[in-house]
Scaffold this motif. Structure first.
Motif, PDB file in Angstrom:
ATOM      1  N   ASN A 183      -4.558  -0.269  -3.036  1.00  0.00           N
ATOM      2  CA  ASN A 183      -4.383  -0.835  -4.373  1.00  0.00           C
ATOM      3  C   ASN A 183      -3.455  -2.037  -4.311  1.00  0.00           C
ATOM      4  OD1 ASN A 183      -2.674  -0.923  -7.066  1.00  0.00           O
ATOM      5  ND2 ASN A 183      -4.677  -0.060  -7.549  1.00  0.00           N
ATOM      6  N   GLN A 184      -3.882  -3.138  -4.909  1.00  0.00           N
ATOM      7  CA  GLN A 184      -3.160  -4.401  -4.751  1.00  0.00           C
ATOM      8  C   GLN A 184      -1.793  -4.421  -5.416  1.00  0.00           C
ATOM      9  OE1 GLN A 184      -4.629  -7.215  -2.722  1.00  0.00           O
ATOM     10  NE2 GLN A 184      -5.131  -5.119  -2.133  1.00  0.00           N
ATOM     11  N   ILE A 185      -1.616  -3.646  -6.468  1.00  0.00           N
ATOM     12  CA  ILE A 185      -0.311  -3.585  -7.117  1.00  0.00           C
ATOM     13  C   ILE A 185       0.693  -2.886  -6.208  1.00  0.00           C
ATOM     14  CG2 ILE A 185       0.945  -2.727  -9.129  1.00  0.00           C
ATOM     15  CD1 ILE A 185      -1.606  -3.013 -10.753  1.00  0.00           C
ATOM     16  N   ASP A 186       0.247  -1.847  -5.508  1.00  0.00           N
ATOM     17  CA  ASP A 186       1.121  -1.197  -4.532  1.00  0.00           C
ATOM     18  C   ASP A 186       1.389  -2.115  -3.346  1.00  0.00           C
ATOM     19  OD1 ASP A 186       1.420   1.108  -5.992  1.00  0.00           O
ATOM     20  OD2 ASP A 186      -0.132   2.225  -4.920  1.00  0.00           O
ATOM     21  N   VAL A 187       0.387  -2.894  -2.959  1.00  0.00           N
ATOM     22  CA  VAL A 187       0.548  -3.831  -1.845  1.00  0.00           C
ATOM     23  C   VAL A 187       1.641  -4.848  -2.144  1.00  0.00           C
ATOM     24  CG1 VAL A 187      -0.547  -5.776  -0.642  1.00  0.00           C
ATOM     25  CG2 VAL A 187      -1.762  -3.604  -0.855  1.00  0.00           C
ATOM     26  N   VAL A 188       1.589  -5.467  -3.321  1.00  0.00           N
ATOM     27  CA  VAL A 188       2.559  -6.527  -3.615  1.00  0.00           C
ATOM     28  C   VAL A 188       3.974  -5.968  -3.727  1.00  0.00           C
ATOM     29  CG1 VAL A 188       2.275  -6.478  -6.146  1.00  0.00           C
ATOM     30  CG2 VAL A 188       2.999  -8.583  -5.008  1.00  0.00           C
ATOM     31  N   ALA A 189       4.114  -4.763  -4.276  1.00  0.00           N
ATOM     32  CA  ALA A 189       5.445  -4.156  -4.370  1.00  0.00           C
ATOM     33  C   ALA A 189       6.006  -3.874  -2.982  1.00  0.00           C
ATOM     34  CB  ALA A 189       5.366  -2.864  -5.185  1.00  0.00           C
ATOM     35  N   SER A 190       5.189  -3.290  -2.123  1.00  0.00           N
ATOM     36  CA  SER A 190       5.642  -2.966  -0.772  1.00  0.00           C
ATOM     37  C   SER A 190       5.919  -4.227   0.048  1.00  0.00           C
ATOM     38  CB  SER A 190       4.581  -2.098  -0.078  1.00  0.00           C
ATOM     39  OG  SER A 190       5.011  -1.693   1.196  1.00  0.00           O
ATOM     40  N   PHE A 191       5.083  -5.244  -0.124  1.00  0.00           N
ATOM     41  CA  PHE A 191       5.243  -6.492   0.623  1.00  0.00           C
ATOM     42  C   PHE A 191       6.529  -7.203   0.214  1.00  0.00           C
ATOM     43  CE2 PHE A 191       2.480 -10.247   2.348  1.00  0.00           C
ATOM     44  CZ  PHE A 191       3.150 -10.172   3.544  1.00  0.00           C
ATOM     45  N   TYR A 192       6.868  -7.130  -1.071  1.00  0.00           N
ATOM     46  CA  TYR A 192       8.119  -7.732  -1.534  1.00  0.00           C
ATOM     47  C   TYR A 192       9.323  -7.077  -0.855  1.00  0.00           C
ATOM     48  CZ  TYR A 192      12.145  -8.704  -4.497  1.00  0.00           C
ATOM     49  OH  TYR A 192      13.394  -9.057  -4.944  1.00  0.00           O
ATOM     50  N   HIS A 193       9.358  -5.748  -0.844  1.00  0.00           N
ATOM     51  CA  HIS A 193      10.462  -5.048  -0.194  1.00  0.00           C
ATOM     52  C   HIS A 193      10.502  -5.378   1.295  1.00  0.00           C
ATOM     53  CE1 HIS A 193      11.706  -2.741  -3.651  1.00  0.00           C
ATOM     54  NE2 HIS A 193      10.463  -2.323  -3.866  1.00  0.00           N
ATOM     55  N   HIS A 194       9.334  -5.496   1.915  1.00  0.00           N
ATOM     56  CA  HIS A 194       9.241  -5.811   3.340  1.00  0.00           C
ATOM     57  C   HIS A 194       9.820  -7.194   3.652  1.00  0.00           C
ATOM     58  CE1 HIS A 194       6.838  -5.651   7.265  1.00  0.00           C
ATOM     59  NE2 HIS A 194       7.284  -6.895   7.214  1.00  0.00           N
ATOM     60  N   VAL A 393     -14.984   1.004  -3.356  1.00  0.00           N
ATOM     61  CA  VAL A 393     -13.673   0.887  -2.713  1.00  0.00           C
ATOM     62  C   VAL A 393     -13.101  -0.509  -2.945  1.00  0.00           C
ATOM     63  CG1 VAL A 393     -12.473   0.818  -0.484  1.00  0.00           C
ATOM     64  CG2 VAL A 393     -14.146   2.622  -0.960  1.00  0.00           C
ATOM     65  N   PHE A 394     -13.905  -1.537  -2.756  1.00  0.00           N
ATOM     66  CA  PHE A 394     -13.416  -2.919  -2.907  1.00  0.00           C
ATOM     67  C   PHE A 394     -13.048  -3.226  -4.362  1.00  0.00           C
ATOM     68  CE2 PHE A 394     -15.152  -3.653   1.335  1.00  0.00           C
ATOM     69  CZ  PHE A 394     -14.255  -4.558   1.843  1.00  0.00           C
ATOM     70  N   LEU A 395     -13.744  -2.629  -5.307  1.00  0.00           N
ATOM     71  CA  LEU A 395     -13.423  -2.877  -6.716  1.00  0.00           C
ATOM     72  C   LEU A 395     -12.198  -2.083  -7.157  1.00  0.00           C
ATOM     73  CD1 LEU A 395     -17.004  -2.931  -8.310  1.00  0.00           C
ATOM     74  CD2 LEU A 395     -15.479  -4.881  -7.920  1.00  0.00           C
ATOM     75  N   SER A 396     -12.032  -0.900  -6.608  1.00  0.00           N
ATOM     76  CA  SER A 396     -10.946  -0.042  -7.051  1.00  0.00           C
ATOM     77  C   SER A 396      -9.560  -0.586  -6.704  1.00  0.00           C
ATOM     78  CB  SER A 396     -11.096   1.359  -6.446  1.00  0.00           C
ATOM     79  OG  SER A 396     -10.898   1.336  -5.042  1.00  0.00           O
ATOM     80  N   VAL A 397      -9.473  -1.465  -5.715  1.00  0.00           N
ATOM     81  CA  VAL A 397      -8.151  -1.919  -5.257  1.00  0.00           C
ATOM     82  C   VAL A 397      -7.452  -2.822  -6.262  1.00  0.00           C
ATOM     83  CG1 VAL A 397      -8.753  -1.717  -2.818  1.00  0.00           C
ATOM     84  CG2 VAL A 397      -9.085  -3.903  -3.988  1.00  0.00           C
ATOM     85  N   VAL A 398      -8.181  -3.370  -7.221  1.00  0.00           N
ATOM     86  CA  VAL A 398      -7.535  -4.256  -8.200  1.00  0.00           C
ATOM     87  C   VAL A 398      -7.282  -3.567  -9.529  1.00  0.00           C
ATOM     88  CG1 VAL A 398      -8.459  -6.364  -7.175  1.00  0.00           C
ATOM     89  CG2 VAL A 398      -9.754  -5.205  -8.988  1.00  0.00           C
ATOM     90  N   GLU A 399      -7.634  -2.293  -9.636  1.00  0.00           N
ATOM     91  CA  GLU A 399      -7.439  -1.586 -10.902  1.00  0.00           C
ATOM     92  C   GLU A 399      -5.985  -1.201 -11.099  1.00  0.00           C
ATOM     93  OE1 GLU A 399      -9.809  -1.662 -13.020  1.00  0.00           O
ATOM     94  OE2 GLU A 399     -11.104  -2.543 -11.494  1.00  0.00           O
TER      95      GLU A 399
END
Length: 400
Positions: A183-194, A393-399
């Motif tokens: 999920n892209q919202i989780d990705v951006v949060a984790s990437f920021y902390h990283h 799967v590809f559509l669900s990552v932006v929800e």
């Protein structure tokens, strides 16, 4: 056909290394664990390596029990002290060196090749897009197979309806590619902390600014939507290029090649039903020697977040340094990004939002997905009932 802008890189990667990655001659047994950053790459690396080492161990045992005199030649029982020992970060300068024959050509570093030789195959983790990964098979002389052409003619690997596609479809000649989404919202949060805690290329601004930069494709590794769309094109044409007459592409344990080069994994599905996803990996890699009781009692428990956290020294990346004792394995949960976006606003200092209420950041995120026409592009690339599961799967990552 969409042409993606150049990918921003970390200071540990040069353009010459990116070129070397694209030109690496593939072998049928090669495995690439692919993802946009913070999508479950290290987790999948750990799973793949553990399965490979276990299959190797029990294959040797099977050969020995059958009285095969060559069983001992397959080598000692292997283990790894760090996940990068046998699955190094593909696109960093430290894992490449100048060729002994010409300084203008890069080859894999000696240390990388030595470990791969011990394992008996090459495994990499990578954040490069699908169009940036190698596709040409190694010829008998150790060079890419070009059919005596000046360059690789990708046109002959594209399906007939490519003119209607949003991406360039290019088939690899061999190798295995596992793509992990999250999920892209989780990705951006984790990437920021990283990146806020990484010494090389430290991000020093606020999360609000990071979100904007990330959506604009200015953060290392560029736009995550471009990454996803590019790989969707690979799954839309998930076949090997056999136009050069490679007759050993098939279900063959000795080559490690099956009829499809790409396997799609979802971080969320791995969290909800890890056993099923691990069995899919085992099937994809054609690993046939792992006893079921070993898988259930020893291997699967080692894939849990708490087990990995207790062995953090095996997973904390060594290619970069860290600030303030940052722990790379931070939470390992789903939904953390949503909570961050709902609790942050460009007009407040972090006061919480009620469940279901949208913050300005969530609105900006939704506008970005719509502006990029991500859903329509994915639906166009992955048309038809045969792509339904992949498309989902590809559509669900932006929800949200």
């Amino acid at each position: 056909m969409t042409t993606f802008p150049p990918m921003p890189l970390l200071p540990i990667t040069s353009q010459s290394t990116i070129s070397a990655c694209r030109e690496l001659p593939l072998r049928p047994s090669d495995i690439f664990v692919c993802s946009y950053p913070k999508s479950g790459t290290t987790w999948t690396q750990h799973i793949v390596l553990t399965l490979l080492l276990a299959d190797r161990k029990y294959k040797i045992a099977d050969l020995t029990s059958c009285g095969n005199s060559d069983a001992g030649n397959t080598g000692d029982d292997l283990a790894y002290n760090h996940v990068s020992d046998y699955a190094p970060f593909f696109e960093i300068d430290a894992h490449w060196q100048s060729s002994s024959s010409t300084n203008s050509t890069k080859v894999l570093a000696d240390s990388v090749r030595e470990n791969h030789d011990r394992l008996g195959r090459r495994v990499f983790n990578t954040h490069l897009r699908w169009d940036m990964l190698p596709k040409q098979r190694e010829a008998s002389g150790g060079t890419p197979q070009n059919d005596d052409k000046e360059g690789y003619d990708a046109d002959n690997t594209r399906s007939s309806d490519d003119n209607d596609s949003h991406v360039h479809k290019e088939r690899p000649q061999c190798g295995k590619f596992i793509y992990v989404t999250r999920n892209q919202i989780d990705v951006v949060a984790s990437f920021y902390h990283h990146l806020s805690n990484q010494i090389e290329g430290t991000y020093t601004d606020t999360f609000e600014t990071f979100l904007k930069d990330w959506m604009d494709g200015k953060i290392p590794f560029g736009s995550s939507l471009h990454h996803l769309i590019g790989f969707a094109g690979g799954f839309a044409d998930n076949l090997y290029d056999t136009s050069r007459g490679h007759d050993d592409i098939g279900d063959d344990e000795s080559t490690g090649v099956t009829d499809q080069p790409l396997l799609l994994l979802s971080y969320e599905k791995m969290k909800s039903n890890l056993r099923t996803e691990v069995l899919r990996i085992i099937s994809f890699l054609n690993l046939t020697h792992i006893p079921s009781h070993v898988l259930e009692e020893e291997i699967l428990p080692s894939f849990g977040f708490s087990s990995m956290k207790n062995n953090i020294e095996k997973f904390q990346p060594k290619s970069v340094g860290w600030l303030n004792g940052f722990q790379f394995l931070r939470k390992g949960v789903t939904g953390d990004g949503r909570r961050l976006l709902l609790n942050r606003s460009t007009n407040d200092s972090g006061g919480g939002k009620e469940e279901g209420e949208s913050s300005e950041l969530m609105v900006a995120y939704n506008d970005w997905v719509e502006r990029e026409e991500y859903r329509s592009k994915i639906s166009n690339v992955l048309k038809g009932d045969c792509y339904e599961d992949c498309r989902e799967v590809f559509l669900s990552v932006v929800e949200k």
